[in-house]
Scaffold this motif. Structure first.
Motif, PDB file in Angstrom:
ATOM      1  N   SER A  28       0.842  -1.194   0.000  1.00 60.77           N
ATOM      2  CA  SER A  28       0.000   0.000   0.000  1.00 60.77           C
ATOM      3  C   SER A  28       0.879   1.247   0.000  1.00 60.77           C
ATOM      4  O   SER A  28       1.889   1.309   0.691  1.00 60.77           O
ATOM      5  CB  SER A  28      -0.926   0.000   1.221  1.00 60.77           C
ATOM      6  OG  SER A  28      -1.689   1.173   1.264  1.00 60.77           O
ATOM      7  N   SER A  59      -9.654   0.293   2.675  1.00 58.95           N
ATOM      8  CA  SER A  59      -8.231   0.219   2.381  1.00 58.95           C
ATOM      9  C   SER A  59      -7.861   1.270   1.351  1.00 58.95           C
ATOM     10  O   SER A  59      -8.726   1.867   0.698  1.00 58.95           O
ATOM     11  CB  SER A  59      -7.870  -1.186   1.843  1.00 58.95           C
ATOM     12  OG  SER A  59      -8.599  -1.456   0.656  1.00 58.95           O
ATOM     13  N   GLY A  60      -6.558   1.484   1.227  1.00 53.23           N
ATOM     14  CA  GLY A  60      -6.064   2.379   0.200  1.00 53.23           C
ATOM     15  C   GLY A  60      -6.362   3.838   0.461  1.00 53.23           C
ATOM     16  O   GLY A  60      -6.463   4.292   1.601  1.00 53.23           O
TER      17      GLY A  60
END
Length: 821
Positions: free
Chosen positions: A623, A650-651
């Motif tokens: 990530s 996420s991200g």
């Protein structure tokens, strides 16, 4: 011989003396040299300036167009005016000339009103030794009405001054002038219904306005309701004259109305403030009337706390109503006008100008008495200024987010285009070539279409490579349907954007205001028990003071006034020691102030502990951005905060949510808002997010005055306190923010000791029982006193153990002795 410099000085002196003599001669010619004549000249100058102001107002009112293009304000004001009728007449003539609206008939009407009123007063205001040609004045007997040849009784006048007729005479003259203008307008306009309605409106409203305006020139006292009605009519007319006028793209009518509403609520109370707001709103736009009415009522209720607080809350309430009724654009359209209107009232209120205005019988103007002690020692102006600045900062953040969220993301557009292609490609003979042999080229084409739709909102065939034109014979259909789909997505985003981003949750806003009021009361509240206790202790130590008081709840303020230095036998250090022992807490050194013969001192609570912190973080494997965010900061009111937030998902999306959460919390807490109210505001924002709108919040509030810590957990991982080699665990089972309607928060408080270490972690560290065992072993047996080294050690151990499966954040904070002040 004189030098060149001396000659130049002599010339300047002679010129100055000559100029002074010339001014004296002019002044003597105008008003004489005696003190009485100077006062008379000053009085004439003031009268002229007042008359000029009346003329300017009359000109503006005469040119103000009302319903059906009627011009009733000039007619009514000239008919109702008192001894300033000549100035009013000149202004009305100028207003009619420059307005371009029915100029000639109105100029004639104003002239007839002036002439009629003059001769009526001339006929009715005869003194006993005065006669007009052709009129005999009979001897008046007691109780007898004295008629003239015109059969007009003397009792129609209020006094023997010109233009002092009774109200019904003024209304009759104005109504006759309005009737003449209405008839002329109907005839000259070709007997249209519009002109007929305009004439009816003019004839109906003119006498009503005359009745209201006459309250300004009545012989009754200024506290009478009749006078208040005149003031209201005058303000209403002023707003009407300002409609459409702008300075720097800001509307003057809104600025004036907002300022007037605030001042009336301050001077006349809640009912008058609300009525004034409604009246000002009707003059601007009837839809705006409730907004200004709320400002008048709300500000009057909050004046007692502080001017800055009342002004801030009034602006916020008006903006919320504007956003509710007009949409998000009202925020940027009204905020500058409200800010300027509020700023205009500051010198009026702070300069105690209101105490000199006697409009209302039960006015609440400020007195010249000194403020109470709690306002001297705890002025909360900065507190609410910070709250206003914080709301402005958060509002700007919402605006930037709103602009970004007002259109679909590139990923959403790409998925839409992919679905459209699948519909057309399923039976196409070129499908094996496009989706099997040349997949990368087809995917690039979809990305290209999505990028063009994101940037321009519409794609064309020319945006794609030439070979795609020959390969895909359904390309036109795909592009056309993609354009339609993009338009629908943009429309849905915009329709939901206002409610999602700009609609600040009213309950969260109410929580902020409520917490601010409670904090103000705690800061400035008088403590009779502590005051008596300290007073007795100081009396025993022979400190001679007229008044001793202790204020505040969390932070104590000690104030002693009227100190006699001649009779006081203790030193400053002894006084400081006695006060600390009596209150049982450390205090700052006494701060003395001298005002004439009055000596006073103040002391306040000081910090008992301080902190040092270290942190470490690790990103999830593969990530680019961490979904965790953290912050460690202190505030001016002696709090220290440790905050960790983990954005769900996420991200980039998770990172954005966590960073926004940290930003909002740090802004709100720095502005002295409570943690509960700040979490409520953050939750209101997260509930409106289009994507994964939830995030954990782990907040530790350290009170440096009271040596205590309070943990607020919303879906957060456990925290620990290490004391003398032992660990205390603080955990909760709550939901993250943005999932439930109100924040699911668990609050845990404990007292702190010097040497304690607070350990806060994200859920990337503790996710199972095995993790807890390893962490406990690390914190007990593998502990190192160097906080930066220990934080990196914890992060590295769990990064290696989890193989970078999740983001990791560690914050360590040690409690130390407070630095001497």
């Amino acid at each position: 011989m004189q030098t060149q410099k001396e000659k130049k000085k002599s010339f300047v002196d002679e010129a100055a003396m000559g100029a002074k003599k010339l001014v004296d001669r002019i002044f003597t010619a105008l008003g004489g040299e005696s003190k009485t004549e100077k006062e008379q000249l000053k009085g004439r100058a003031v009268s002229f300036l007042k008359g000029a102001g009346i003329a300017v107002f009359s000109a503006a009112a005469a040119g103000t167009v009302s319903v059906f293009s009627a011009l009733p304000f000039g007619l009514a004001y000239l008919s109702a005016a008192g001894k300033a009728v000549p100035y009013t007449y000149v202004g009305c003539i100028a207003g009619a000339f420059f307005s371009g609206e029915q100029t000639l008939p109105h100029m004639i009407a104003y002239t007839l009103i002036f002439i009629l009123r003059y001769f009526i007063c001339r006929l009715l205001c005869l003194t006993e030794d005065e006669e007009l040609v052709g009129i005999k004045r009979p001897v008046r007997r007691r109780g007898q009405r004295i008629p003239t040849r015109l059969s007009i009784p003397i009792r129609f006048v209020e006094n023997k001054k010109y233009f002092g007729e009774k109200i019904y005479l003024r209304m009759s003259v104005g109504c006759a002038a309005a009737f003449c203008i209405g008839i002329w307008r109907i005839i000259s306009g070709g007997f249209l219904y519009y002109d007929l309605f305009g004439a009816i409106f003019l004839i109906a409203v003119t006498p009503f306005l005359i009745f209201l305006y006459s309250g300004l020139f009545s012989a009754r006292t200024e506290s009478a309701p009749y006078y208040e009605a005149g003031v209201a009519a005058l303000l209403f007319t002023a707003v009407c004259t300002l409609r459409g006028a702008e300075i720097a793209a800001m509307r003057l009518d809104i600025i004036f109305s907002f300022a007037v509403t605030l001042l009336v609520s301050k001077l006349g109370g809640g009912l008058r403030g609300a009525l004034a707001g409604l009246l000002m709103g009707i003059a601007i736009d009837p839809i705006s009337a409730p907004m200004f009415g709320i400002v008048g009522l709300l500000s009057s209720l909050l004046w007692k706390y502080s001017y800055a607080f009342s002004l801030s809350v009034s602006i916020v309430a008006a903006l919320i109503f504007g956003i509710y009724s007009e949409g998000a654009t009202a925020l940027f359209r009204l905020l500058p006008e409200f800010a300027v209107g509020g700023a205009v009232t500051v010198p009026i209120v702070k300069g105690r100008v209101l105490s000199k205005i006697k409009i209302f019988e039960w006015g609440v103007a400020e007195s010249d008495a000194p403020p109470p002690l709690e306002e001297i020692i705890c002025d909360s102006t900065d507190r609410f200024s910070e709250l206003s600045d914080t709301l402005s900062s958060v509002s700007e953040t919402f605006r930037v987010i709103s602009e970004t969220r007002s259109k679909p993301t590139p990923e959403e557009l790409k998925n839409m285009c992919s679905g459209i292609c699948e519909k057309y490609c399923v039976r196409c003979s070129m499908k094996p070539l496009c989706w099997e042999k040349d997949t990368d080229t087809t995917v690039d084409m979809l990305k290209k279409i999505a990028a063009v739709l994101y940037s321009r909102g519409r794609a064309n065939k020319s945006d794609l490579p030439e070979y795609m034109h020959h390969r895909c014979y359904r390309l036109n259909n795909i592009i056309e349907e993609s354009n339609r789909g993009a338009a629908e997505l943009i429309s849905r985003c915009k329709s939901s954007n206002n409610a999602r981003i700009f609609s600040l949750d009213v309950s969260a806003m109410a929580g902020l205001i409520d917490s601010a009021i409670k904090e103000k009361e705690e800061e400035t509240g008088y403590s009779p028990e502590l005051s008596d206790k300290l007073r007795h202790a100081l009396d025993r130590s022979e400190l001679s003071a007229e008044r001793v008081g202790v204020y505040g709840k969390r932070r104590h303020y000690v104030v002693a006034s009227g100190i006699s230095l001649a009779r006081t036998k203790i030193s400053s250090s002894v006084l400081h020691s006695i006060s600390q022992n009596t209150l049982g807490e450390p205090l700052t050194e006494p701060d003395y102030s001298i005002d004439g013969s009055n000596v006073s001192l103040t002391m306040k609570s000081r910090k008992t502990i301080s902190t040092e912190s270290a942190s470490a973080e690790r990103k999830k494997g593969g990530s680019d951005m961490s979904g965790d965010s953290h912050s460690v900061f202190g505030t001016r009111d002696d709090y220290s905060y440790l905050v960790i937030s983990d954005g769900m998902g996420s991200g980039k999306s998770a990172a954005t949510l966590s960073r926004l959460s940290i930003m909002i919390l740090s802004k709100m807490l720095t502005a002295k808002n409570s943690v509960t109210a700040s979490l409520g505001m953050l939750s209101a924002f997260l509930r409106g997010e289009r994507e994964e709108g939830s995030a954990t919040a782990d907040v530790c509030e350290i009170d440096l005055l009271r040596s205590s810590a309070t943990f607020y957990k919303c879906g957060a991982a456990p925290s620990f306190v290490r004391r003398s080699g032992k660990l205390f665990k603080i955990e909760s089972k709550t939901f993250p923010l943005g999932i439930l309607d109100s924040p699911d928060t668990e609050k845990v408080s404990l007292d702190l000791k010097v040497g304690d270490v607070i350990i806060m972690l994200s859920d990337g560290v503790v996710q199972s029982f095995e993790d807890s065992s390893l962490l406990l072993s690390l914190l007990e047996e593998g502990w190192e006193d160097d906080l930066p080294v220990m934080a990196e050690k914890i992060a590295s151990v769990f990064e290696e153990m989890r193989h970078a499966y999740d983001d990791i954040t560690v914050i360590l904070t040690r409690i130390k002795e407070a630095d001497p002040e």
